[in-house]
Design a protein around this motif. Structure first.
Motif, mmCIF file in Angstrom:
data_model
loop_
_atom_site.group_PDB
_atom_site.id
_atom_site.type_symbol
_atom_site.label_atom_id
_atom_site.label_comp_id
_atom_site.label_asym_id
_atom_site.label_seq_id
_atom_site.Cartn_x
_atom_site.Cartn_y
_atom_site.Cartn_z
ATOM 1 N N ASN A 184 73.349 26.866 15.952
ATOM 2 C CA ASN A 184 72.103 26.631 16.672
ATOM 3 C C ASN A 184 72.325 26.722 18.172
ATOM 4 O O ASN A 184 71.615 26.102 18.948
ATOM 5 N N PHE A 185 73.348 27.465 18.576
ATOM 6 C CA PHE A 185 73.635 27.617 20.001
ATOM 7 C C PHE A 185 72.425 28.216 20.715
ATOM 8 O O PHE A 185 71.639 28.943 20.112
ATOM 9 N N GLU A 186 72.323 27.940 22.005
ATOM 10 C CA GLU A 186 71.282 28.565 22.826
ATOM 11 C C GLU A 186 71.305 30.071 22.608
ATOM 12 O O GLU A 186 72.357 30.699 22.729
ATOM 13 N N GLY A 187 70.164 30.624 22.289
ATOM 14 C CA GLY A 187 70.052 32.078 22.197
ATOM 15 C C GLY A 187 70.743 32.718 21.011
ATOM 16 O O GLY A 187 70.735 33.930 20.881
ATOM 17 N N ARG A 188 71.339 31.939 20.135
ATOM 18 C CA ARG A 188 72.069 32.513 19.006
ATOM 19 C C ARG A 188 71.149 33.404 18.158
ATOM 20 O O ARG A 188 71.535 34.454 17.684
ATOM 21 N N GLN A 189 69.918 32.954 17.943
ATOM 22 C CA GLN A 189 69.021 33.721 17.076
ATOM 23 C C GLN A 189 68.046 34.581 17.871
ATOM 24 O O GLN A 189 67.048 35.045 17.338
ATOM 25 N N GLY A 190 68.390 34.832 19.111
ATOM 26 C CA GLY A 190 67.533 35.613 20.009
ATOM 27 C C GLY A 190 67.447 34.880 21.335
ATOM 28 O O GLY A 190 67.497 33.648 21.344
ATOM 29 N N PRO A 191 67.321 35.607 22.457
ATOM 30 C CA PRO A 191 67.268 34.932 23.758
ATOM 31 C C PRO A 191 66.139 33.897 23.788
ATOM 32 O O PRO A 191 65.001 34.219 23.472
ATOM 33 N N GLY A 192 66.476 32.663 24.123
ATOM 34 C CA GLY A 192 65.473 31.604 24.232
ATOM 35 C C GLY A 192 65.039 30.986 22.905
ATOM 36 O O GLY A 192 64.236 30.053 22.883
ATOM 37 N N ALA A 193 65.582 31.489 21.782
ATOM 38 C CA ALA A 193 65.184 30.973 20.465
ATOM 39 C C ALA A 193 65.702 29.549 20.261
ATOM 40 O O ALA A 193 66.759 29.184 20.774
ATOM 41 N N ARG A 194 64.938 28.748 19.515
ATOM 42 C CA ARG A 194 65.335 27.363 19.234
ATOM 43 C C ARG A 194 65.563 27.207 17.730
ATOM 44 O O ARG A 194 64.656 27.435 16.934
ATOM 45 N N THR A 195 66.785 26.806 17.390
ATOM 46 C CA THR A 195 67.190 26.786 15.983
ATOM 47 C C THR A 195 67.342 25.373 15.452
ATOM 48 O O THR A 195 67.971 24.535 16.098
ATOM 49 N N LEU A 196 66.790 25.126 14.276
ATOM 50 C CA LEU A 196 67.021 23.872 13.559
ATOM 51 C C LEU A 196 67.795 24.228 12.297
ATOM 52 O O LEU A 196 67.249 24.867 11.394
ATOM 53 N N LEU A 197 69.060 23.841 12.238
ATOM 54 C CA LEU A 197 69.858 24.162 11.053
ATOM 55 C C LEU A 197 69.526 23.198 9.925
ATOM 56 O O LEU A 197 69.378 21.996 10.157
ATOM 57 N N ALA A 198 69.440 23.734 8.726
ATOM 58 C CA ALA A 198 69.115 22.880 7.587
ATOM 59 C C ALA A 198 69.457 23.591 6.288
ATOM 60 O O ALA A 198 69.885 24.756 6.283
ATOM 61 N N SER A 199 69.253 22.892 5.182
ATOM 62 C CA SER A 199 69.537 23.442 3.850
ATOM 63 C C SER A 199 68.376 24.323 3.394
ATOM 64 O O SER A 199 67.280 24.274 3.965
ATOM 65 N N PRO A 200 68.580 25.096 2.334
ATOM 66 C CA PRO A 200 67.480 25.890 1.775
ATOM 67 C C PRO A 200 66.297 25.020 1.332
ATOM 68 O O PRO A 200 65.153 25.456 1.419
ATOM 69 N N LEU A 201 66.555 23.793 0.879
ATOM 70 C CA LEU A 201 65.444 22.925 0.461
ATOM 71 C C LEU A 201 64.591 22.520 1.658
ATOM 72 O O LEU A 201 63.363 22.549 1.611
ATOM 73 N N VAL A 202 65.261 22.139 2.742
ATOM 74 C CA VAL A 202 64.534 21.742 3.953
ATOM 75 C C VAL A 202 63.807 22.956 4.535
ATOM 76 O O VAL A 202 62.658 22.856 4.996
ATOM 77 N N ALA A 203 64.446 24.120 4.472
ATOM 78 C CA ALA A 203 63.811 25.348 4.970
ATOM 79 C C ALA A 203 62.549 25.647 4.158
ATOM 80 O O ALA A 203 61.506 26.001 4.713
ATOM 81 N N ALA A 204 62.649 25.472 2.847
ATOM 82 C CA ALA A 204 61.498 25.755 1.990
ATOM 83 C C ALA A 204 60.359 24.781 2.280
ATOM 84 O O ALA A 204 59.188 25.180 2.368
ATOM 85 N N ALA A 205 60.707 23.518 2.452
ATOM 86 C CA ALA A 205 59.674 22.512 2.739
ATOM 87 C C ALA A 205 58.969 22.852 4.053
ATOM 88 O O ALA A 205 57.746 22.706 4.172
ATOM 89 N N ALA A 206 59.739 23.337 5.042
ATOM 90 C CA ALA A 206 59.142 23.721 6.319
ATOM 91 C C ALA A 206 58.285 24.972 6.157
ATOM 92 O O ALA A 206 57.226 25.099 6.771
#
Ligand code: SF4
Lengths: 198, 470
Positions: free
Chosen positions: B429-451
């Motif tokens: 979830n580093f700054e910009g890891r998923q694209g410049p300025g992107a904000r990442t919340l790391l989680a499990s597939p279950l939490v991702a699905a709930a979101a």
């Protein structure tokens, strides 16, 4: 790849007092598309250094002309994250020959040693002294003495010793790399391989 | 003398020990991808040498590949050039190459185990830090830099000082909705991103014994995020069951001989570790990260910690929250999100898609969410179809993409836009890891699905509860 020998380096330093500086900051992934080792220094700390329209961010230390030198001083846990050697290349290509921190991530440290950037790990207290010395005078110089494994803040004379294993030290002093060594013991390697099934 | 699992594998691979220096370590299997290899191949060319053991080397394209229309030429000229370079290098050196569209293509750490390249007791390296994944099989596996890729290509060895040993025990039983990803994020939140630097970890205890191979891979994958070079789990019946009959695993008499060796791979009872930590499984709840390194994770029902309660520099902590546009003391549950990424070598395997599908089944994707579901390999993709998971996904309004690293490192077009929030099953979830300025919340597939179905950070247990009530 061969690199310049490292002996004693005396230089002013660039301070980056942030912890956990990761390799995605040092060089973002979108700049890893090259097939040659060229031009990585331009993108060192790209997203901290430039806005999205490529104009420089004035407040970032690399854009501040009062700081310069061949030594980068970073906060604790420098270089965490990806194994991309591009991060070490970017540091080298920008003109740094030495990174000082109170703690380094493993792979980054190894990558630095393999390409001729000396990682110097100091105590948190000494790191603090360095940051203070640079704050007091941005032109203050550090001396990195590899043969004696000693780092000194020249203005105050304060110094500390640092660790490096004899083998890597020899490589840095002579500009050798591991492949030279390994190619020399290829017979031993082949003998080992014969005894190991796939 | 009693030995740890790690000692047994390491010591048997030392070709030469250098006094007050590194060991020369023989590498059984070397995985190569397009991003960290071209300069290494160039090095070989400059020295006028060939790859020493191409039969121990495997190449795939994954980091820098599109996840749509892989049958068409790659549009980005730089990416296309890198892929071409890998193909040419693989061909020139007789290395098996599983490029785009190949049925064995996929993320390097997914296809290694899938095809039986990953076996217990082996030494495995790759120019990618999440090579630690393969430790799930009782192999010593770790990421290397490009100079080391060149070393392994040319001599099948690397030079490394032997790391210190760390054992991480998690005992007891995991609670509902707590997945291997949560176990790993929990451990990292306790040890911090540098807590295991200089160590090689072994995971032990009930939780890992009872875990599937997929789960073990997720845990070992994340070893690097606490600073460890790698992590491993002693092979057992679950391991042997998984690898048996895969393309590159030994067969017949060779299998029997291998089993004899593999069954010796465990830490002796009185083996000593340089460091040992123990956790209780019941302490762990579904996790989510709120900051800009994987150590900044909390149980999903908790609030973002106050700066004064954390270890480390408050200035760095505040800078991190500022990047996320979060404040100390806020609850994570209920925070709006924009993207969901299911995939990567951390959570891009079939079990992860099963978990995701279990939550979204009978529900609909939230309108405010863009979801990228990217299988770890073509084999995973095929299983998703065969098991009927694709139908569940489609019905709920999701689209399945083609395999690759995708938004895990956002080298291709799959970039989260600046300022947007992504719940991601990846590893950083580093700054910009998923694209410049992107904000990442790391989680499990279950939490991702709930979101994905609620459009905000949601405790998956709530949705599972609803199901039970229904
Ligand atoms: S999915 Fe991410 S971590 Fe895994 S190999 Fe690809 S880039 Fe590396």
């Amino acid at each position: 790849m061969a690199y310049d020998k490292f002996n004693i380096l005396t230089s002013s330093a660039v301070p980056l007092p942030i912890e956990n500086v990761d390799t995605d900051q040092i060089i973002p992934a979108r700049f890893l598309k090259a097939t040659e080792r060229k031009g990585f220094g331009d993108n060192l700390f790209r997203d901290w250094r430039y806005n999205s329209d490529d104009t420089p961010k004035e407040q970032f230390v690399l854009n501040n002309p009062i700081y310069s030198g061949k030594i980068l001083v970073g906060g604790k846990n420098f270089g965490s994250g990806s194994s991309r050697e591009h991060a070490a290349w970017a540091v080298y290509d920008y003109g740094f020959r030495c990174v000082v921190s109170s703690f380094f991530a493993d792979i980054f440290r190894g990558n630095c040693l393999n390409i001729g950037v000396l990682p110097v790990q100091v105590s948190p207290e000494f790191l603090d002294k360095i940051f203070k010395a640079i704050e007091a005078d941005p032109k203050t110089e550090l001396e990195i003495n590899l043969p004696e494994q000693k780092i000194t803040i020249l203005a105050t004379g304060e110094s500390e010793s640092f660790d490096i294993n004899d083998y890597k030290k020899g490589n840095m002093l002579n500009g050798f790399d591991d492949i030279d060594y390994l190619l020399n013991i290829q017979k031993d390697i082949e003998k080992y391989a014969e005894s190991t099934p796939l | 003398m009693s030995k740890t699992l790690f000692d047994k594998v390491w010591d048997s691979h030392v070709v030469k020990h250098i006094e007050n220096g590194p060991d020369v370590l023989f590498i059984d299997r070397h995985l190569v991808h397009e991003v960290t290899s071209p300069v290494a191949f160039l090095g070989l060319k400059n020295r006028g040498i060939k790859v020493l053991y191409p039969e121990r080397t495997f190449a795939t394209a994954d980091h820098n590949t599109p996840t749509r229309n892989q049958h068409l030429p790659v549009k980005d000229p730089l990416s296309a050039n890198q892929l071409k370079a890998l193909e040419e290098n693989a061909n020139a050196h007789n290395i098996p190459y599983w490029g785009l569209g190949h049925k064995k293509n996929g993320i390097v750490h997914v296809i290694g185990p899938e095809n039986g390249i990953t076996v217990p007791g082996a030494t495995i390296v790759c120019g990618d830090s999440h090579t630690s994944t393969h430790g799930a099989f009782g192999a010593i596996a770790f990421g290397i830099g490009t100079s080391e890729v060149e070393m392994v290509l040319s001599t099948q060895c690397i030079m490394q000082p032997k790391p210190k040993s760390l054992r991480i025990n998690v005992n007891g039983e995991l609670s509902e909705a707590v997945t291997p990803k949560d176990v790993a994020l929990f451990i990292i939140s306790k040890l911090s991103t540098s807590g295991a630097t200089g160590y090689f970890a072994e995971y032990a205890g009930d939780v890992f014994k009872n875990m599937s191979m997929e789960g073990r891979m997720t845990v070992c994958n994340l070893s690097i995020e606490m600073g460890a070079r790698g992590g491993m789990i002693a092979p057992d019946e679950t391991t042997f069951e998984y690898i048996k009959g895969r393309e590159y695993t030994p067969k017949g008499k060779d299998w029997d001989a291998a089993m004899e060796y593999w069954s010796t791979l465990y830490s002796d009872d009185d083996a000593e570790f340089d460091k040992e930590v123990t956790f209780d499984a019941s302490e762990i709840e579904p996790m989510i990260t709120f900051g800009t390194n994987p150590g900044m994770g909390i149980g999903i029902s908790k609030d973002i910690p106050l700066a004064e309660t954390i270890d480390g520099s408050p200035a760095t902590y505040k800078k991190s929250l500022e990047y996320m546009d979060y404040s100390e003391g806020e609850a994570m549950v209920g925070k709006p999100i924009d993207f969901v990424f299911l995939g990567s070598c951390t959570n891009g395997r079939i079990e992860d898609f099963r978990a995701f599908a279990s939550i979204i089944k009978g529900r609909k994707k939230a309108d405010n969410v863009t979801a990228w579901l990217v299988p770890g390999s073509h084999k995973v993709e095929a299983a998703i179809r065969e098991e009927g998971i694709l139908d569940i996904l489609t019905e709920a309004g999701f689209e399945l993409r083609e395999p690759g690293c995708s938004a895990c490192l956002a080298m291709n077009d799959d970039k989260i836009p600046a300022g947007k929030y992504a719940v991601s099953t990846s590893n950083r979830n580093f700054e910009g890891r998923q694209g410049p300025g992107a904000r990442t919340l790391l989680a499990s597939p279950l939490v991702a699905a709930a979101a994905a179905v609620t459009g905000k950070v949601t405790d998956p247990r709530e949705l599972m509860q609803e199901e039970v009530l229904a």
